[in-house]
Design an enzyme around this catalytic site. Structure first.
Site, short mmCIF file in Angstrom:
data_model
loop_
_atom_site.label_atom_id
_atom_site.label_comp_id
_atom_site.label_asym_id
_atom_site.label_seq_id
_atom_site.Cartn_x
_atom_site.Cartn_y
_atom_site.Cartn_z
N ASN A 1 0.88 -1.17 -0.06
CA ASN A 1 0.00 0.11 -0.08
C ASN A 1 0.90 1.29 -0.04
O ASN A 1 1.62 1.61 0.97
CB ASN A 1 -0.73 0.01 1.19
N TRP A 2 1.03 1.99 -1.29
CA TRP A 2 1.71 3.26 -1.23
C TRP A 2 1.13 4.23 -0.68
O TRP A 2 1.94 5.38 -0.65
CB TRP A 2 2.08 3.56 -2.86
N LYS A 3 -0.18 4.29 -0.22
CA LYS A 3 -0.86 5.08 0.45
C LYS A 3 -0.69 6.48 -0.41
O LYS A 3 -0.82 6.40 -1.76
CB LYS A 3 -0.02 5.56 1.80
N HIS B 1 -9.50 0.69 4.77
CA HIS B 1 -8.20 0.93 5.35
C HIS B 1 -8.40 1.74 6.80
O HIS B 1 -9.16 2.67 6.75
CB HIS B 1 -7.11 1.48 4.49
N GLU C 1 -6.66 3.92 7.92
CA GLU C 1 -6.80 5.49 7.36
C GLU C 1 -7.94 6.21 7.03
O GLU C 1 -8.29 7.14 7.29
CB GLU C 1 -5.55 5.92 6.91
N GLU D 1 -5.24 -5.71 10.57
CA GLU D 1 -4.16 -4.48 10.70
C GLU D 1 -4.52 -3.69 12.07
O GLU D 1 -5.39 -2.79 11.92
CB GLU D 1 -4.40 -3.42 9.41
N GLY E 1 2.17 2.05 10.66
CA GLY E 1 3.13 3.06 10.33
C GLY E 1 3.86 3.48 11.93
O GLY E 1 4.19 4.50 11.89
N SER F 1 3.32 -2.39 10.12
CA SER F 1 4.99 -2.38 10.23
C SER F 1 5.68 -3.63 9.94
O SER F 1 6.51 -3.95 10.58
CB SER F 1 5.35 -1.76 11.74
N GLY G 1 2.87 -1.05 4.22
CA GLY G 1 2.64 0.31 3.97
C GLY G 1 4.07 0.70 3.64
O GLY G 1 4.86 0.55 2.63
N GLY G 2 4.74 1.30 4.76
CA GLY G 2 6.25 1.92 4.62
C GLY G 2 7.03 1.17 3.72
O GLY G 2 7.68 1.69 2.74
C1 PEP Z 1 -0.66 -0.06 5.73
O1 PEP Z 1 -0.52 0.88 5.30
O2 PEP Z 1 -1.65 -1.03 5.55
C2 PEP Z 1 0.36 -0.36 6.83
C3 PEP Z 1 0.25 -1.70 7.46
O3 PEP Z 1 1.25 0.21 6.95
P1 PEP Z 1 2.73 0.03 7.40
O4 PEP Z 1 3.25 -1.16 7.02
O5 PEP Z 1 3.77 1.22 7.10
O6 PEP Z 1 2.67 0.16 9.19
#
Ligand code: PEP
Length: 231
Positions: free
Chosen positions: A6-8, A83, A85, A153, A159, A189, A210-211
């Site tokens: 997920n590039w957000k 998600h 967010e 999640e 994040g 993470s 994500g990151g």
């Molecule tokens: C996500 O955006 O779904 C996520 C899990 O982010 P991160 O890996 O950065 O925690």
């Protein structure tokens, strides 16, 4: 095993470079979820491409939204929904998330539907209650659809650099699967360093990253870890 990146709201890596790097990794379905403006480039590069969200109508006066048929027209294979967010910052509800998932599945898209508890909910012993409400809404709308995948999640792990322990992930995944028997990805993470032990848990069927998905090498390492794990 599935690894979705997920590039957000980040530009993300060059799709062609990423496609070349993950092409040779067998035994894992690598998916990218770029911002809308990069969907076409990712599809053209040969990546399995999901949107980060999708609306339930095929067209209409819904400023800022995108429809299942528009995504299909671009060659997009599916979408994330729910998600944290979206739930946290944009007021998305369990009902809306379920409608998005249902419409996308009916249109022929795949869906990764995200669920997870906040730190406060976990601390007050409400993790299972929260997961049950979130998963039940998705199950009531979609059933155990063959193109539906869930992602557990925990909000406190997204994040933040704080990851659920493999045991915590396993416990939550087993609970989610007891409510709806579909594959469950872990998100929060995930990095090259912890991917192996998380994905070696029996009910962890992959990762939503994500990151660490913004860097080609770290995303590829997580895909390699998935390829070497149980199924
Ligand atoms: C996500 O955006 O779904 C996520 C899990 O982010 P991160 O890996 O950065 O925690």
């Amino acid at each position: 095993m599935i690894v979705a990146g997920n590039w957000k709201m980040f530009p993300g890596p060059d799709p062609a470079v990423l496609a070349r790097r993950v092409a040779g990794i067998a035994g894992v379905d690598a998916i990218v979820c770029p911002p809308y403006v990069s969907l076409a480039r990712c599809v053209e590069a040969g990546l399995t491409t999901f949107a980060q969200n999708v609306h339930w109508e095929n067209e209409g006066a819904y400023t800022g939204e995108i429809s299942p048929s528009m995504l299909l027209g671009l060659g997009v294979a599916g979408s994330l929904v729910g998600h944290s967010e979206r739930r946290q910052y944009f007021g998305e509800t369990d009902e809306g998330v379920a409608r998005r998932a249902q419409a996308a599945l009916e249109a022929g898209l795949g869906v990764i539907a995200c669920v997870g508890e906040t730190q406060e909910q976990r601390d007050s012993g409400d993790m299972e209650v929260v997961l049950r409400i979130q998963v039940d809404a998705i199950r009531d709308a979609c059933g155990a659809h063959e193109r539906l995948v869930l992602a557990y999640e925990p909000v406190w792990a997204i994040g933040t650099g704080r990851t659920a322990t493999p045991e915590m992930a396993q416990e939550a995944h087993a609970f989610v699967k007891s409510l709806l028997d579909r594959p469950v990805l872990y998100g929060g993470s995930v990095k090259a360093e912890n991917a192996d032990e998380l994905m070696s848990q029996p009910d962890v069927d992959g990762a939503l990253v994500g990151g660490a998905s913004l860097d080609v090498e770290s995303f590829a390492s997580i895909c390699q870890a998935a390829a070497h794990s149980h199924s």
